[in-house]
Structure formats: C-alpha cells, structure tokens
Scaffold this active site. Structure first.
Site, PDB file in Angstrom:
ATOM      1  N   ASP A 106      27.799  16.925   4.214  1.00 48.18           N
ATOM      2  CA  ASP A 106      29.203  17.349   4.284  1.00 48.18           C
ATOM      3  C   ASP A 106      29.667  17.456   5.738  1.00 48.18           C
ATOM      4  O   ASP A 106      28.876  17.813   6.614  1.00 48.18           O
ATOM      5  CB  ASP A 106      29.351  18.707   3.576  1.00 48.18           C
ATOM      6  CG  ASP A 106      30.795  19.013   3.236  1.00 48.18           C
ATOM      7  OD1 ASP A 106      31.666  18.117   3.366  1.00 48.18           O
ATOM      8  OD2 ASP A 106      31.071  20.157   2.842  1.00 48.18           O
TER       9      ASP A 106
ATOM     10  N   ASN B  59      31.854  14.964   7.353  1.00 46.42           N
ATOM     11  CA  ASN B  59      32.225  13.711   8.032  1.00 46.42           C
ATOM     12  C   ASN B  59      33.689  13.702   8.466  1.00 46.42           C
ATOM     13  O   ASN B  59      34.012  13.291   9.581  1.00 46.42           O
ATOM     14  CB  ASN B  59      32.019  12.512   7.094  1.00 46.42           C
ATOM     15  CG  ASN B  59      30.565  12.260   6.789  1.00 46.42           C
ATOM     16  OD1 ASN B  59      29.696  12.794   7.444  1.00 46.42           O
ATOM     17  ND2 ASN B  59      30.304  11.438   5.788  1.00 46.42           N
TER      18      ASN B  59
ATOM     19  N   TRP C  53      34.378  16.053  11.348  1.00 52.62           N
ATOM     20  CA  TRP C  53      33.753  15.517  12.572  1.00 52.62           C
ATOM     21  C   TRP C  53      34.703  14.500  13.213  1.00 52.62           C
ATOM     22  O   TRP C  53      34.923  14.506  14.427  1.00 52.62           O
ATOM     23  CB  TRP C  53      32.422  14.859  12.209  1.00 52.62           C
ATOM     24  CG  TRP C  53      31.664  14.293  13.362  1.00 52.62           C
ATOM     25  CD1 TRP C  53      30.738  14.929  14.123  1.00 52.62           C
ATOM     26  CD2 TRP C  53      31.755  12.952  13.886  1.00 52.62           C
ATOM     27  NE1 TRP C  53      30.244  14.080  15.094  1.00 52.62           N
ATOM     28  CE2 TRP C  53      30.856  12.860  14.959  1.00 52.62           C
ATOM     29  CE3 TRP C  53      32.517  11.825  13.542  1.00 52.62           C
ATOM     30  CZ2 TRP C  53      30.681  11.689  15.699  1.00 52.62           C
ATOM     31  CZ3 TRP C  53      32.348  10.665  14.275  1.00 52.62           C
ATOM     32  CH2 TRP C  53      31.440  10.611  15.335  1.00 52.62           C
TER      33      TRP C  53
ATOM     34  N   ARG D 254      39.424   9.946   9.402  1.00 52.04           N
ATOM     35  CA  ARG D 254      38.314  10.513   8.609  1.00 52.04           C
ATOM     36  C   ARG D 254      37.220   9.489   8.316  1.00 52.04           C
ATOM     37  O   ARG D 254      36.037   9.796   8.348  1.00 52.04           O
ATOM     38  CB  ARG D 254      38.859  11.024   7.256  1.00 52.04           C
ATOM     39  CG  ARG D 254      39.697  12.272   7.338  1.00 52.04           C
ATOM     40  CD  ARG D 254      40.206  12.646   5.939  1.00 52.04           C
ATOM     41  NE  ARG D 254      39.110  12.737   4.994  1.00 52.04           N
ATOM     42  CZ  ARG D 254      38.317  13.808   4.852  1.00 52.04           C
ATOM     43  NH1 ARG D 254      38.532  14.881   5.589  1.00 52.04           N
ATOM     44  NH2 ARG D 254      37.340  13.806   3.982  1.00 52.04           N
TER      45      ARG D 254
ATOM     46  N   GLU E  66      33.493  13.734  -8.498  1.00 43.24           N
ATOM     47  CA  GLU E  66      34.804  14.308  -8.184  1.00 43.24           C
ATOM     48  C   GLU E  66      35.474  13.602  -6.987  1.00 43.24           C
ATOM     49  O   GLU E  66      36.675  13.769  -6.759  1.00 43.24           O
ATOM     50  CB  GLU E  66      34.669  15.810  -7.855  1.00 43.24           C
ATOM     51  CG  GLU E  66      34.306  16.693  -9.043  1.00 43.24           C
ATOM     52  CD  GLU E  66      32.851  16.558  -9.494  1.00 43.24           C
ATOM     53  OE1 GLU E  66      31.976  16.304  -8.640  1.00 43.24           O
ATOM     54  OE2 GLU E  66      32.587  16.663 -10.709  1.00 43.24           O
ATOM     55  N   ASN E  67      34.692  12.822  -6.207  1.00 46.50           N
ATOM     56  CA  ASN E  67      35.250  12.202  -4.998  1.00 46.50           C
ATOM     57  C   ASN E  67      36.295  11.118  -5.277  1.00 46.50           C
ATOM     58  O   ASN E  67      37.021  10.712  -4.375  1.00 46.50           O
ATOM     59  CB  ASN E  67      34.137  11.623  -4.106  1.00 46.50           C
ATOM     60  CG  ASN E  67      33.383  12.680  -3.325  1.00 46.50           C
ATOM     61  OD1 ASN E  67      32.200  12.533  -3.039  1.00 46.50           O
ATOM     62  ND2 ASN E  67      34.058  13.772  -2.971  1.00 46.50           N
TER      63      ASN E  67
ATOM     64  N   ARG F 230      22.445  21.565   2.863  1.00 46.37           N
ATOM     65  CA  ARG F 230      23.871  21.212   2.890  1.00 46.37           C
ATOM     66  C   ARG F 230      24.382  21.444   4.295  1.00 46.37           C
ATOM     67  O   ARG F 230      24.234  22.544   4.846  1.00 46.37           O
ATOM     68  CB  ARG F 230      24.680  22.048   1.900  1.00 46.37           C
ATOM     69  CG  ARG F 230      26.160  21.643   1.954  1.00 46.37           C
ATOM     70  CD  ARG F 230      27.027  22.311   0.931  1.00 46.37           C
ATOM     71  NE  ARG F 230      28.361  21.735   0.975  1.00 46.37           N
ATOM     72  CZ  ARG F 230      29.141  21.505  -0.060  1.00 46.37           C
ATOM     73  NH1 ARG F 230      28.739  21.814  -1.252  1.00 46.37           N
ATOM     74  NH2 ARG F 230      30.340  20.973   0.096  1.00 46.37           N
TER      75      ARG F 230
ATOM     76  N   SER G  17      27.950  22.271  -5.398  1.00 44.82           N
ATOM     77  CA  SER G  17      28.903  21.195  -5.720  1.00 44.82           C
ATOM     78  C   SER G  17      28.396  20.173  -6.743  1.00 44.82           C
ATOM     79  O   SER G  17      28.514  18.960  -6.535  1.00 44.82           O
ATOM     80  CB  SER G  17      29.338  20.467  -4.439  1.00 44.82           C
ATOM     81  OG  SER G  17      30.026  21.346  -3.592  1.00 44.82           O
TER      82      SER G  17
END
Ligand code: FPP
Length: 249
Positions: free
Chosen positions: A20, A22, A25, A33, A67-68, A184, A192
């Site tokens: 998690d 990215n 960052w 993104r 879910e993405n 994580r 998640s």
C-alpha cells in the site's frame, strides 16, 4: 494449509504483503499516481530476490483486490497494462531464477490478453522448485472462501456439512504453508480482505513506509521483528517455552 501446530521457525516460510502507498508516494513527488505503481513494481521485483536470498519458500503479493475495480478507469487500465508488460518481461527472468509464479484470484474477469500472459508465465514456471511467487489479482479473501465452498459442492453435490480441513484444502495456495508473516505498508492497519482464512495465525507487521520506499532493509527489519516474537497457536507461553527446551525440531 491450516496446521496450527506448525513449528516456530526464525525465517518465515511464507510472507504475504499488502503493497500500500503507491499513489501517495507519487503524489508526494508531484507525479501521477500511476508512477507510484510503476515504482511499486520495481520494489516487488526486489522483494522476490530478497525473499529468495533469505530462504523464504513462498511470497504472496496483493497486486489488485476485487474492490480495486472501483478506482478511476484510467488507473485500472494502467494497472492492467503494467501486469501484462510485467508478466511478459519478467517471466523469463523468474524462470531463470527457478521462481514458480502463480496468480491467485478470479482471473476470468481480466481481458484475454492478460489472461494469456498469466497462463504463459504460469506454464513456463510451473515445474520450478524455488520460491513460489503468488500474485493476488482480482483477489478477495471472501471470494477465496466462497469459491472453495462452491468447488466442494460441485465436486461432491451430496455434501451436507463442510469441515475446516476440506475447506482449507480447496483455498488458493492450499499446498503452501499459511503465511507466517503478513506485512502491510502505507500506514494503514487493516487486512482489507486479503487471505482471510490463511492469515488466521499470521504475525502482523504494519509499516508506515509507502510501498515504493519499502526496500530490502525494511523487509529484513520485518523478518527480524518476526523472529523475536513467540507464536503460541492458542497455547500458553509456558507450554511453548517448555516444548522449546524439550525438542529442538
Ligand atoms: C496500493 O497502493 C497498490 C495497488 C492497488 C497496486 C499494487 C500494484 C503494484 C505494486 C504493481 C506490482 C504488480 C505486480 C504484478 C507485482 P495505493 O494505490 O492504494 O496507494 P495509496 O494508498 O497511496 O493511494
């Protein structure tokens, strides 16, 4: 595999990672993104090498959750292309390094080109006996459990009751040890919908580092932290300590 009597080992046999951070960052650097996902892919490659060198037997990376799909269309499209190019470009090198690649999740939802890239990479590496790299894509822990139950019902239609053992034998990665360590990154402290059943007894490690910053040193820190913990699998600390002194298995 659900064997609560797994013995304590210093090096985790199976590490699972929720990669998690990215997007943040990239945003922190004034980038889009998707550039974070590209950098995240580089880290994923590094983690496979480091885990192999540490003697880890299996590594499961959460690349895309069920879910993405709810993300902006552009980002989903970028991720799909990243998976296609990643699988195509990396499969030879994974094979050369004796890595066995598997994709876990409902891949039937992916475009044919991606399904083909998955199939090719899995076929090429299926007989390798080095580290098993599982990429969780369109994966959800609830899907995994429901899928396992449905497979049992199809194979044994007269089933009245399902046992824990039957179920765990039908889950993804059933032939692997359950994750000893679940990491994580990105500062969130949630599971998640990742490997819900398989992580029942995993040690959890949360890092505030964003995934593209999580380097080999950070992984080694997580592994050292794991090595310092006492895993009790429901027993008391005294039971575990006395077993340690009796048996060095
Ligand atoms: C979560 O960060 C990351 C993802 C949903 C995608 C992960 C994919 C990769 C790292 C590419 C590597 C792929 C393979 C096949 C190994 P986020 O976007 O939710 O970050 P944020 O919380 O900062 O927004």
């Amino acid at each position: 595999m659900t064997d609560q009597a797994q013995s304590q080992t210093i090096t985790p046999q199976h590490i699972a990672i929720i990669m998690d951070g990215n997007g943040r960052w990239a945003q922190q650097r004034g980038k889009k993104r998707v550039q974070g996902h590209k950098a995240g892919m580089e880290r994923a490659r590094e983690m496979v090498q480091t885990c192999g060198a540490l003697g880890v037997k299996a590594l499961t990376l959460f690349a895309f959750s069920s879910e993405n799909w709810r993300r902006p269309k552009d980002e989903v499209g970028f991720l799909m292309n990243l998976f296609i190019t990643g699988l195509t470009n990396e499969s030879k090198s994974l094979h050369k390094n004796n890595v066995q690649l598997r994709v876990i999740g409902d891949v039937s939802m992916f475009e044919p080109k991606l399904q083909k890239a998955i199939e090719n990479a899995e076929t090429l590496t299926k007989n390798n006996d080095g580290i098993v790299l599982q990429i969780a894509a369109n994966y959800g822990g609830q899907w995994d459990i429901v899928n396992a139950v449905n497979n049992i019902l199809v194979e044994q239609p007269d089933t009245q009751q399902v046992t824990a053992e039957q179920l765990s034998n039908k889950l993804t990665g059933a032939d692997l040890p359950d994750p000893d360590l679940l990491i994580r990154t990105g500062g969130e402290t949630r599971i998640s919908n990742f490997l819900l059943w398989q992580c029942a007894y995993s040690e959890l490690y949360f890092s505030s580092q964003l995934w593209p910053d999580f380097d080999s040193e950070a992984l080694k820190e997580a592994v050292n932290d794991f090595a310092s913990r006492q895993r009790r699998f429901g027993k008391t600390g005294e039971q575990i300590s006395s077993a340690d002194t009796i048996s060095t298995d």
